[in-house]
Design a protein around this motif. Structure first.
Motif, PDB file in Angstrom:
ATOM      1  N   PHE A 136       0.808  -1.219   0.000  1.00 21.48           N
ATOM      2  CA  PHE A 136       0.000   0.000   0.000  1.00 21.48           C
ATOM      3  C   PHE A 136       0.844   1.274   0.000  1.00 21.48           C
ATOM      4  N   CYS A 137       2.158   1.153  -0.151  1.00 23.64           N
ATOM      5  CA  CYS A 137       3.041   2.335  -0.191  1.00 23.64           C
ATOM      6  C   CYS A 137       2.827   3.198   1.053  1.00 23.64           C
ATOM      7  N   ALA A 138       2.752   2.574   2.212  1.00 22.62           N
ATOM      8  CA  ALA A 138       2.562   3.275   3.475  1.00 22.62           C
ATOM      9  C   ALA A 138       3.700   2.910   4.422  1.00 22.62           C
ATOM     10  N   SER A 139       3.767   3.617   5.543  1.00 22.98           N
ATOM     11  CA  SER A 139       4.846   3.407   6.516  1.00 22.98           C
ATOM     12  C   SER A 139       4.438   2.406   7.585  1.00 22.98           C
ATOM     13  N   LEU A 140       3.726   1.361   7.194  1.00 23.03           N
ATOM     14  CA  LEU A 140       3.284   0.369   8.167  1.00 23.03           C
ATOM     15  C   LEU A 140       4.447  -0.397   8.783  1.00 23.03           C
ATOM     16  N   ASN A 141       5.607  -0.369   8.150  1.00 25.87           N
ATOM     17  CA  ASN A 141       6.759  -1.051   8.731  1.00 25.87           C
ATOM     18  C   ASN A 141       7.258  -0.357   9.997  1.00 25.87           C
ATOM     19  N   PHE A 142       6.772   0.862  10.282  1.00 26.37           N
ATOM     20  CA  PHE A 142       7.147   1.558  11.513  1.00 26.37           C
ATOM     21  C   PHE A 142       6.276   1.122  12.695  1.00 26.37           C
ATOM     22  N   ILE A 143       5.327   0.251  12.484  1.00 28.43           N
ATOM     23  CA  ILE A 143       4.532  -0.283  13.600  1.00 28.43           C
ATOM     24  C   ILE A 143       5.359  -1.366  14.281  1.00 28.43           C
ATOM     25  N   ASP A 144       6.092  -0.993  15.301  1.00 32.65           N
ATOM     26  CA  ASP A 144       6.929  -1.921  16.042  1.00 32.65           C
ATOM     27  C   ASP A 144       6.258  -2.242  17.372  1.00 32.65           C
ATOM     28  N   SER A 145       7.022  -2.771  18.309  1.00 33.51           N
ATOM     29  CA  SER A 145       6.468  -3.166  19.605  1.00 33.51           C
ATOM     30  C   SER A 145       5.967  -1.961  20.400  1.00 33.51           C
ATOM     31  N   THR A 146       6.556  -0.788  20.198  1.00 36.99           N
ATOM     32  CA  THR A 146       6.110   0.393  20.943  1.00 36.99           C
ATOM     33  C   THR A 146       4.777   0.922  20.437  1.00 36.99           C
ATOM     34  N   ARG A 147       4.379   0.553  19.230  1.00 40.32           N
ATOM     35  CA  ARG A 147       3.115   1.008  18.657  1.00 40.32           C
ATOM     36  C   ARG A 147       2.095  -0.124  18.526  1.00 40.32           C
ATOM     37  N   THR A 148       2.362  -1.247  19.118  1.00 37.55           N
ATOM     38  CA  THR A 148       1.485  -2.408  19.025  1.00 37.55           C
ATOM     39  C   THR A 148       0.864  -2.701  20.383  1.00 37.55           C
ATOM     40  N   THR A 149      -0.431  -2.928  20.385  1.00 36.46           N
ATOM     41  CA  THR A 149      -1.161  -3.278  21.604  1.00 36.46           C
ATOM     42  C   THR A 149      -1.990  -4.524  21.338  1.00 36.46           C
ATOM     43  N   ARG A 150      -2.508  -5.073  22.429  1.00 38.65           N
ATOM     44  CA  ARG A 150      -3.368  -6.266  22.356  1.00 38.65           C
ATOM     45  C   ARG A 150      -4.682  -5.946  23.070  1.00 38.65           C
ATOM     46  N   PRO A 151      -5.658  -5.367  22.358  1.00 42.40           N
ATOM     47  CA  PRO A 151      -6.930  -5.025  23.008  1.00 42.40           C
ATOM     48  C   PRO A 151      -7.630  -6.252  23.573  1.00 42.40           C
ATOM     49  N   VAL A 152      -8.370  -6.023  24.644  1.00 45.24           N
ATOM     50  CA  VAL A 152      -9.056  -7.120  25.328  1.00 45.24           C
ATOM     51  C   VAL A 152     -10.520  -7.209  24.908  1.00 45.24           C
ATOM     52  N   VAL A 153     -11.254  -6.103  25.010  1.00 47.06           N
ATOM     53  CA  VAL A 153     -12.689  -6.132  24.712  1.00 47.06           C
ATOM     54  C   VAL A 153     -13.097  -5.064  23.703  1.00 47.06           C
ATOM     55  N   SER A 154     -12.168  -4.289  23.197  1.00 45.04           N
ATOM     56  CA  SER A 154     -12.535  -3.186  22.303  1.00 45.04           C
ATOM     57  C   SER A 154     -12.881  -3.654  20.899  1.00 45.04           C
ATOM     58  N   PHE A 155     -12.325  -4.766  20.461  1.00 45.21           N
ATOM     59  CA  PHE A 155     -12.576  -5.268  19.112  1.00 45.21           C
ATOM     60  C   PHE A 155     -12.995  -6.730  19.206  1.00 45.21           C
ATOM     61  N   GLU A 156     -13.931  -7.093  18.347  1.00 44.58           N
ATOM     62  CA  GLU A 156     -14.401  -8.470  18.255  1.00 44.58           C
ATOM     63  C   GLU A 156     -14.304  -8.932  16.808  1.00 44.58           C
ATOM     64  N   PRO A 157     -13.986 -10.207  16.582  1.00 47.75           N
ATOM     65  CA  PRO A 157     -13.918 -10.688  15.195  1.00 47.75           C
ATOM     66  C   PRO A 157     -15.301 -10.681  14.559  1.00 47.75           C
ATOM     67  N   SER A 158     -15.363 -10.197  13.326  1.00 46.67           N
ATOM     68  CA  SER A 158     -16.629 -10.165  12.588  1.00 46.67           C
ATOM     69  C   SER A 158     -16.817 -11.369  11.691  1.00 46.67           C
ATOM     70  N   GLY A 159     -15.793 -12.215  11.562  1.00 47.08           N
ATOM     71  CA  GLY A 159     -15.895 -13.411  10.730  1.00 47.08           C
ATOM     72  C   GLY A 159     -16.252 -14.635  11.541  1.00 47.08           C
ATOM     73  N   ASP A 160     -16.420 -15.731  10.815  1.00 48.77           N
ATOM     74  CA  ASP A 160     -16.748 -17.020  11.424  1.00 48.77           C
ATOM     75  C   ASP A 160     -15.463 -17.825  11.552  1.00 48.77           C
ATOM     76  N   HIS A 161     -14.982 -17.954  12.787  1.00 48.79           N
ATOM     77  CA  HIS A 161     -13.735 -18.659  13.049  1.00 48.79           C
ATOM     78  C   HIS A 161     -14.020 -19.962  13.789  1.00 48.79           C
ATOM     79  N   PHE A 162     -13.127 -20.921  13.578  1.00 46.66           N
ATOM     80  CA  PHE A 162     -13.260 -22.200  14.259  1.00 46.66           C
ATOM     81  C   PHE A 162     -12.812 -22.061  15.711  1.00 46.66           C
TER      82      PHE A 162
END
Length: 599
Positions: A136-162
């Motif tokens: 996408f010609c974006a700077s997504l490679n700058f998303i390192d550990s300092t910019r990464t989080t693991r949300p608990v309840v803010s996001f839910e999967p919208s697909g059907d997962h096993f």
């Protein structure tokens, strides 16, 4: 409380999801005039492929470049957002798609990755961000550990997962990323018709990025409409709010110019009205526009890969009252719904399509629903050492309280003091009263930051009473960075990612959860203690000068030999240059001697 916005769009999406097994590609465009001469344009493109074909890398409508990245990174569900501008909820009402297709300012990415542990998930996450950065010609490679989080309840999967899958949710943001045309071009390449036909032919980078607000989204998820049959669905959406006056300005005359005096509409009832004094009179008619004027082009027929090639598919929908006069291309057909505020058009497969709304008196407007919640977040305080955060939640409902999840990601150099968290409630009387934070905050998840390793993650379950405004405040401390960690524009400030608010409404009749409503605040600029970078420059220049002088003197003392004048003359006579000089002198003396004898 259920918010209905763009109802025909949601109905079409729901019906198409039921028949997704039979249809491989579908596109649609929904247009809705907004107050203050604005136009909301929502483009939606959806294609799918079977799970078996996806695993065997047999791609037809699903983009191969993106499918290979997902397989290599073991990504089961992906959501990518490119957003610029600010949504004006007070004037434009609720967000399109209830905010589910919107991201924070800049770039926002979250995905569910299948991995045995957290370390393996993060390694796949880095692979995913770096691959998407190139795609996408974006700077997504700058998303390192300092910019990464693991949300608990803010996001839910919208697909059907096993249930047996070990899915890990990771979330990253780049609030300082500038979204421009180089991100739109890869987005169009993922479409089957690539902007050459169908509603995607309206896309123009000059129009899109001149909008007051725009958001591009890519959503990939597994869908299982029936047992034993699963699909991998990709949905691409572009929402933008265009200013009609600015969009209709011709490209060869982009500079806004004053209205000529003979075209001014003045209020003559004002006592100061004269030939050179005019008070503008507000027009009661709504401005006219057409697709050609707003987008600079018409729709080039229908994408040949769409369902039934547009013979019966309603591709373009317009949300205006049925009383409004609307002109369209003669080859298209119109279908008005029963609610009186929407009409859809079926396009001809090959002929261009244009839509014209002439200027006319406004008899009725499409009602805009009241936003469920208003949110505002600002940085308060002064000084370079400490500051504070203030978050304001306003519940406009007079009868119902609002329950929601507040998710905030802070950089590691912003250190919040959670014990200073305070809550203030302001009711209808307008008198603020301070209450215990536990009365507003039901649950709290807090993950502190580690310097240069991860940021702060804060998730709160809040409840705002009816007709009340809740203000949360807490203090924070600013860290001092190393001089190599400052960007070139350090005095501009450091970007703080927008906060994410998730609201889930419940039906009154059945206790069933509906599609969540998402609201994102604006991003913030955090000023940090910044050294004077001119001082290191001065030190470097002075040090270099002193070293050059000292080195030159020592080098001369070590290399040069100091001798007397006589010794220097003797040494000079022994050299080749000295011998040549002596021969020249002897030859000159001989010539002079001969000339004297002749005389």
């Amino acid at each position: 409380m259920t918010v209905l916005f763009l109802l025909p769009l949601f109905i079409l999406t729901a019906l198409s999801s039921l028949t997704s097994a039979a249809s491989d590609y579908h596109e649609e465009l929904v247009l809705q005039p907004l107050p203050q001469s604005a136009l909301l344009s929502s483009f939606n493109f959806r294609s799918n492929t079977s799970q078996e074909s996806f695993e065997q890398r047999h791609f037809r409508y699903f983009p191969r470049a993106l499918g290979q990245i997902l397989q290599h990174a073991h990504t089961k569900e992906l959501h990518l957002r490119f957003t610029t501008g600010r949504w004006d909820a007070e004037s434009w009402g609720p967000r399109p798609w209830n905010g589910s297709k919107e991201g924070g300012t800049g770039v926002e990415l979250w995905a569910w990755i299948d991995a045995p542990n957290d370390e393996g998930a993060f390694a796949k996450w880095i692979t995913l961000t770096q691959s998407l950065s190139g795609l996408f010609c974006a700077s997504l490679n700058f998303i390192d550990s300092t910019r990464t989080t693991r949300p608990v309840v803010s996001f839910e999967p919208s697909g059907d997962h096993f249930p047996s899958s070990q899915l890990h949710l990771l979330h990253g943001t780049l609030p300082g990323e500038v979204v421009c045309t180089e991100n739109l071009t890869p987005f169009l390449k993922l479409l089957p018709c690539k902007g050459k036909a169908g509603v995607s032919s309206l896309f123009d980078g000059h129009k899109l990025f001149d909008a007051s607000w725009q958001s591009m989204s890519v959503d990939i998820r597994p869908v299982c409409p029936s047992e034993g049959e699963c699909l991998v669905q990709i949905e691409q959406t572009i929402d933008m709010v265009l200013d009609l006056d600015r969009s209709k300005r011709p490209r060869d005359n982009p500079i806004p110019r004053p209205v000529p005096a003979d075209q001014l509409v003045c209020d003559t009832s004002k006592p100061y009205h004269s030939g050179d004094t005019c008070y503008p009179l507000e027009k009661t008619s709504e401005k006219g526009w057409s697709l050609t004027e707003v987008f600079g082009r018409s729709i080039s027929g229908v994408c040949p890969l769409a369902d039934d090639q547009g013979s019966s598919e309603e591709t373009v929908c317009l949300r205006v009252p049925h009383e409004r006069t609307v002109y369209m291309s003669p080859e298209a057909s119109e279908n008005k719904d029963s609610n009186g505020i929407s009409r859809c058009f079926s396009l001809h497969p090959s002929n261009p399509f244009d839509l014209v709304l002439p200027e006319q008196e406004v008899q009725a407007n499409v009602p805009l629903d009241e936003p469920v919640l208003r949110a505002e977040r600002t940085i308060v305080g002064h000084g370079q050492e400490r500051g504070g955060m203030r978050i304001i939640f306003d519940n406009p409902s007079l009868t119902s309280a609002v329950d929601f999840i507040y998710f905030e990601t802070l950089p590691w150099f912003l250190r919040p003091y959670v014990h200073t968290l305070q809550a203030t409630i302001t009711g209808l009387d307008g008198v603020p009263r301070q209450v215990a934070a536990s009365e507003i905050i039901k649950e709290t998840f807090y993950r502190p930051a580690i310097d240069r390793e991860r940021g702060t993650q804060l998730e709160l379950a809040l409840s705002v009473p009816a007709a009340s405004t809740v203000t949360l405040t807490y203090d924070f401390e600013k860290a001092i960075l190393r001089y190599t960690e400052y960007p070139p524009d350090a005095n501009r400030g450091f970007n703080v990612a927008p906060a994410v608010i998730k609201l889930v409404s419940l039906e009154d009749d059945a206790n069933t959860r509906q599609t969540p409503i998402y609201i994102r605040t604006t991003s913030l600029l955090l000023p940090l203690p910044t050294p004077d970078f001119s001082m290191p420059y001065n030190v470097i220049i002075l040090t270099s000068t002193v070293i050059a002088l000292a080195f030159g003197s020592v080098f001369n003392l070590l290399v040069r030999r100091f001798v007397s004048a006589e010794e220097a003359a003797a040494l000079t006579s022994q050299t080749l240059k000295g011998r040549i000089a002596s021969k020249v002198v002897a030859l000159r003396d001989r010539v002079r001697g001969k000339s004297s004898k002749v005389e």
